[in-house]
Structures are given as structure tokens and as C-alpha cells.
Design an enzyme around this catalytic site. Structure first.
Site, short mmCIF file in Angstrom:
data_model
loop_
_atom_site.label_atom_id
_atom_site.label_comp_id
_atom_site.label_asym_id
_atom_site.label_seq_id
_atom_site.Cartn_x
_atom_site.Cartn_y
_atom_site.Cartn_z
N ASP A 1 16.28 3.47 33.66
CA ASP A 1 15.78 2.80 34.36
C ASP A 1 14.59 2.63 33.46
OD1 ASP A 1 18.56 2.54 35.18
OD2 ASP A 1 17.66 2.95 37.71
N GLU B 1 17.08 10.41 11.50
CA GLU B 1 16.80 11.35 12.62
C GLU B 1 17.37 13.34 12.46
OE1 GLU B 1 19.14 11.10 16.10
OE2 GLU B 1 19.47 8.39 15.81
N GLU C 1 25.27 6.13 13.82
CA GLU C 1 26.33 6.86 14.39
C GLU C 1 27.25 6.20 14.76
OE1 GLU C 1 24.55 10.03 16.71
OE2 GLU C 1 22.94 10.62 15.68
N GLN D 1 16.45 5.32 25.40
CA GLN D 1 16.11 5.96 25.93
C GLN D 1 14.49 5.80 26.00
OE1 GLN D 1 18.23 8.20 22.30
NE2 GLN D 1 18.36 9.46 23.21
N HIS E 1 24.00 3.32 36.45
CA HIS E 1 24.27 3.32 37.59
C HIS E 1 25.57 3.88 38.99
CE1 HIS E 1 21.07 0.34 36.48
NE2 HIS E 1 20.52 1.59 36.74
#
Ligand SMILES: *[C@@H]1O[C@H](CO)[C@@H](O)[C@H](O)[C@H]1NC(C)=O
Length: 505
Positions: A74, A397, A189, A41, A61
Site C-alpha cells: 500500500d 536481476e 519472469e 514492490q 488485502h
């Protein structure tokens, strides 16, 4: 005159202190305040310095793109090239800890441990060392969703060999970073990895083998977790002295009404959502939740399968996996209600949804009251304690998304409410040790691309330099960390937009 001013000031200060005392609450001295991120991320540099392809590279992609805004990670927040700035933000906030994940394919480009990529190891060393310079504790996630593509091609989490591959990778991680990293999270997770990635289409690798893939994944994931835990115990714990655990997404599901059917429905839903992963590791008996396993076996038979779609554990496997965690990591994002009457609506059969037979009612209307956001973290921890005993908990989180930009008053209020809720849990005797806000900065939000922003810092994804700017919520969080105290009356000064680093950070 001079004396009058001194007296006046004394009175004002005194009054101020009294007000603060009445309208705020303190955190324990050793409570860990942090933020969290994940490799895919934020890092970018998806094909630089020897990194191999992973399942998110492959998915993003694809043409046509399955990502909401056709974007990819990317470049993302370009954190691969921004070690100093990222740690500078941590220092500005005054963090005690920072949770980040390692990109498996940056360290092992083929996924296998015979070929280690020195540039990948070097990146994480630079990050860890820079953090340690300022006493910021690294909490390291080994797997946050970016499986090396060559391992996916061999079946990924559906392969019974997955545990071996993960154990080999874990050995490389402990060997290279365990001298300085004392807190490891094996998987982030499992529900999202298995139920969405293998039993659905919510995340890579989008296997969509409903009613089958998620269960194979569940067994192999908890087995791999246990292997990495035992490896640490047997070969590293004595010399490194750290902790190894797992993070499970535990959102709050409660019955829509007081009816027995709805109460049962809520339990079924929890079992399918997180019990299936927590029970084998934290449950007293180990193995999958008994009632759920029986129901899946029964349905499988009715559907003509020669054996249950949910794989069994042998007694030996059950014992090997049970109790393999030094803490319970919790990710938490929402509350919802469950009703016995709302499913099925054109269900895919077989599927986890069909197996548990109930559905969710999201309570967007109920999520906020006039007194601010309703966060049910303390409910979650009290339930987990009731089910599994007195574990050390870490919120690994928690957060909310918002539109792009630095004006995020709602996020500031959310964090205040969430941390207040953490204090409720501590008051109730929960051993809550730390809180990692998701996220340090805006980042690539999986299928949502860059349309959904979770950062305390805004990132300008149009600018090649990916500049980071503190949002309103960053000032709120910084103030709470600095004082280790929630001041109910505090409203950040909107005219202040420049962060400074306080002494000692
Ligand atoms: C996933 O599988 C279900 C059940 O087979 C099917 O109805 C659905 O269209 C599939 N979704 C995608 C995106 O392939």
C-alpha cells in the site's frame, strides 16, 4: 628532504598501481551498470490519483492475509512520492541504467486502453525525465506481476484474449514513453507468473490450477509478448529505434550425480522451469519443448483428458512467436541440483511437477565455498548460447536477500563474485551487455512481505518518510562502477556511511 618525500611517494604510488593491476579485472567501456525494481514492490500510493486495483492489491488485502508478515505494498517504499530521492540514489551509485516497471493499473485503471490515467503517465514521465537529466538510461518492464484486477476477473493470462489486452497496453506505453525509452522488457519472469501464479500458490493470483493453469498461461504469455514485439516493429521501431525483449528467470540446475538418469532429470527440470518459455521465443523451431509437449500429451491421455493439457501452437503461431526478441534478459538467483529419484512425494496430479517427474535439491551447503559465494551466471549464459545462439544478454536481476539493516558484508561479496562471474562469461565470448543489481532499495518482497531485504539501500518502513540509507554493499557496487573494475583488495571503509555524488553524475 622534500626530494626524498617525492621519491618515496612515487615509489608507493607505483607499487600501489602494480598491485591493483595484478589483483583486479576491468569491464568493457560500454557495459551498462544498473539496478532494478518493480512497481508494486516500491511505489505505494496504491489507490492514489486514479490508480486502479491490481491483483497484488487484491491478494494483500485478503483476510486472513497470505503474506508472511501480513503486510502489503500500500505504501511500500513510497517511490510514487520520491522521484527526486530515487534518482539521487542512482546518481550516488553512478548508475548507467535503471530498470523499473510500469504499473498497468496506474496507467490504465480498468486494464483497458479506452481510459488513460494522466496522473499515472505523469509519474513515469517525471521519473524518466529526471533520470535522463543525469544520463541514466531507463530500462522499462511493461509487466512485473501487477495485473489490473478487472482483467484477472476475466481470466487474466488464462484468457485467449490476453494478448489483445497486452498489445493495447503496449501501444499506450510505446506512444507515451517510447520517444525517450529505448529498451523495453515485455514480461518479467514468465515462470513465476505462470507456474507459481496459475499452476501453484507462490504468487498472485494464486489460481492453483495445477497442471492446467500454468500451460494456458504459458501459451498466452508468449503470444502476448510476440504481439507487443510485432507491434513495436510495425508501428514504432522506425521512428523510435529502441529494443524490445523479455526477461526469463534462468536459475542453474545441474544433475545431482553423473548418472544418465540424473542428467536427463536436470534437462526435464530446466524444460519445466524455463525451457517452456524460452523455447517458443528463442528456439530454432519455436513452439514448446518437443519432448515435454509429448510427455504432457501422453500423461493427459492416461489421465482421461480428451486433449493435451498443454495447448498446441499452430504452425502459423509458432512462426509468429519465434525470434521475437532483440535480446535475452536473464534474472538469476540460485543454483540447485536435480535428482531423478526424489519425486513424486504426494504430488498433486495433474501438475507440472508430476509431468516433469523430478525434484530439486537445494544446495544451501554448497552455495558458499571458503573463497566466497558461488554464482553460476556464466554457466547459465554459456548454456543459453549453446541452446539458442549468440544473443545479446542482459542480467536484468541478480542479488541476494538479507536481514534488515545496513551491515550487509555478505551482499558486497556476492556482488563482487557475481560481477567477476560476468567477466568470465565475457572472456568466454558471451555478448553480455549489462548488469542490473536487484535491488536499488529494500522493498515489498511479495509473499515474504518486508521480512526479506534485497536493497543496496536500506529503507526504514517504520518511518512515514521511508528514509533510504546506503548499505555496505552500495559502497562496494559504487566503487566497481566508478572504476569499471573489480579491485580484489578493496574493502570499504566502515566509518564512511555518507554517499556523495561524483562529478558528472
Ligand atoms: C493447490 O492445489 C493442490 C492440488 O489440487 C492442493 O493439494 C493444495 O492444497 C492446493 N493449495 C492451496 C493453498 O489451495
Amino acid at each position: 628532504m622534500k626530494r626524498f618525500i617525492v621519491i618515496l611517494c612515487a615509489v608507493l604510488l607505483c607499487g600501489h598501481a602494480a598491485v591493483v593491476k595484478q589483483s583486479g579485472r576491468s569491464f568493457p567501456k560500454d557495459f551498462l551498470f544498473g539496478t532494478a525494481t518493480a512497481s508494486y514492490q516500491i511505489e505505494g500510493a496504491y489507490n492514489e490519483d486514479g490508480k486502479g486495483e491490481n491483483i497484488w492489491d487484491r491478494l494483500t488485502h485478503q483476510v486472513p492475509s497470505p503474506i508472511k508478515d501480513q503486510s502489503s505494498g500500500d505504501i511500500a517504499a513510497d517511490s510514487y512520492h520520491k522521484v527526486e530521492r530515487d534518482v539521487e540514489m542512482m546518481r550516488e551509485l553512478g548508475l548507467d541504467a535503471y530498470r523499473f516497471s510500469l504499473s498497468w493499473s496506474r496507467i490504465l485503471p480498468t486494464g483497458f486502453s479506452n481510459q488513460i490515467n494522466p496522473a499515472g503517465v505523469d509519474y513515469y514521465n517525471r521519473l524518466i525525465n529526471e533520470m535522463l537529466k543525469y544520463n541514466i538510461q531507463p530500462l522499462v518492464t511493461l509487466y512485473h506481476w501487477d495485473l489490473p484486477q478487472p482483467l484477472q476477473d476475466l481470466g487474466g493470462f488464462a484468457s485467449p484474449l490476453f494478448g489483445q489486452w497486452f498489445e493495447d497496453y503496449a501501444r499506450v506505453v510505446y506512444t507515451n514513453f517510447g520517444d525517450r525509452v529505448k529498451f523495453f522488457i515485455t514480461f518479467n519472469e514468465p515462470r513465476e507468473i505462470c507456474n507459481e501464479g496459475y499452476g501453484g500458490t507462490g504468487f498472485a493470483p494464486v489460481v492453483n490450477a495445477t497442471g492446467i493453469g500454468e500451460y494456458l498461461c504459458a501459451k498466452h504469455l508468449v503470444t502476448a509478448h510476440a504481439k507487443a514485439y510485432h507491434l513495436y516493429n510495425n508501428e514504432f521501431r522506425a521512428s523510435q529505434g529502441g529494443k524490445v525483449g523479455i526477461t526469463i528467470s534462468v536459475n542453474w540446475f545441474e544433475a545431482e550425480t553423473d548418472s544418465e538418469d540424473d542428467k536427463l532429470a536436470a534437462i526435464w527440470f530446466r524444460q519445466g522451469s524455463w525451457g517452456i518459455f524460452s523455447e517458443p521465443i528463442f528456439g530454432l523451431e519455436g513452439g514448446f519443448p518437443k519432448e515435454l509437449a509429448e510427455r504432457i500429451a501422453e500423461k493427459s491421455a492416461q489421465q482421461g483428458f480428451p486433449r493435451s493439457r498443454l495447448p498446441e501452437f499452430t504452425d502459423e503461431e509458432r512462426e509468429y512467436i519465434r525470434g521475437t526478441s532483440d535480446f535475452f534478459g536473464i534474472n538469476h538467483y540460485f543454483n540447485a541440483r536435480v535428482s531423478a529419484t526424489t519425486y513424486p512425494v504426494n504430488p498433486a496430479v495433474p501438475s507440472l511437477n508430476d509431468d516433469v517427474g523430478v525434484d530439486l535439491i537445494f544446495e544451501s551447503k554448497r552455495a558458499e565455498s571458503t573463497s566466497g559465494p558461488v554464482v553460476k551466471l556464466s554457466n547459465v549464459m554459456l548454456l543459453l548460447k549453446e541452446l539458442y545462439g549468440d544473443w545479446d544478454f542482459y542480467i536484468t536481476e541478480n542479488g541476494m536477500s538479507s536481514a534488515p539493516g545496513v551491515d550487509d558484508t555478505a551482499r558486497g561479496l556476492y556482488y563482487k563474485a557475481a560481477l567477476e562471474n560476468c567477466l568470465d562469461a565475457i572472456d568466454d565470448g558471451i555478448k553480455l551487455k549489462g548488469y542490473m543489481a536487484w535491488s536499488l532499495m529494500d522493498n515489498f518482497e511479495w509473499m515474504q512481505g518486508y521480512t526479506s531485504r534485497f536493497g543496496l539501500y536500506a529503507v526504514d518502513f517504520e518511518d512515514p518518510n521511508r528514509p533510504r540509507t546506503p548499505k555496505h554493499s552500495a559502497f562496494v557496487y559504487k566503487r566497481i562502477i566508478k572504476d569499471r573494475f573489480i579491485d580484489h583488495a578493496y574493502v570499504p571503509d566502515a566509518s564512511v556511511s555518507v554517499m556523495t555524488i561524483d562529478e558528472g553524475h
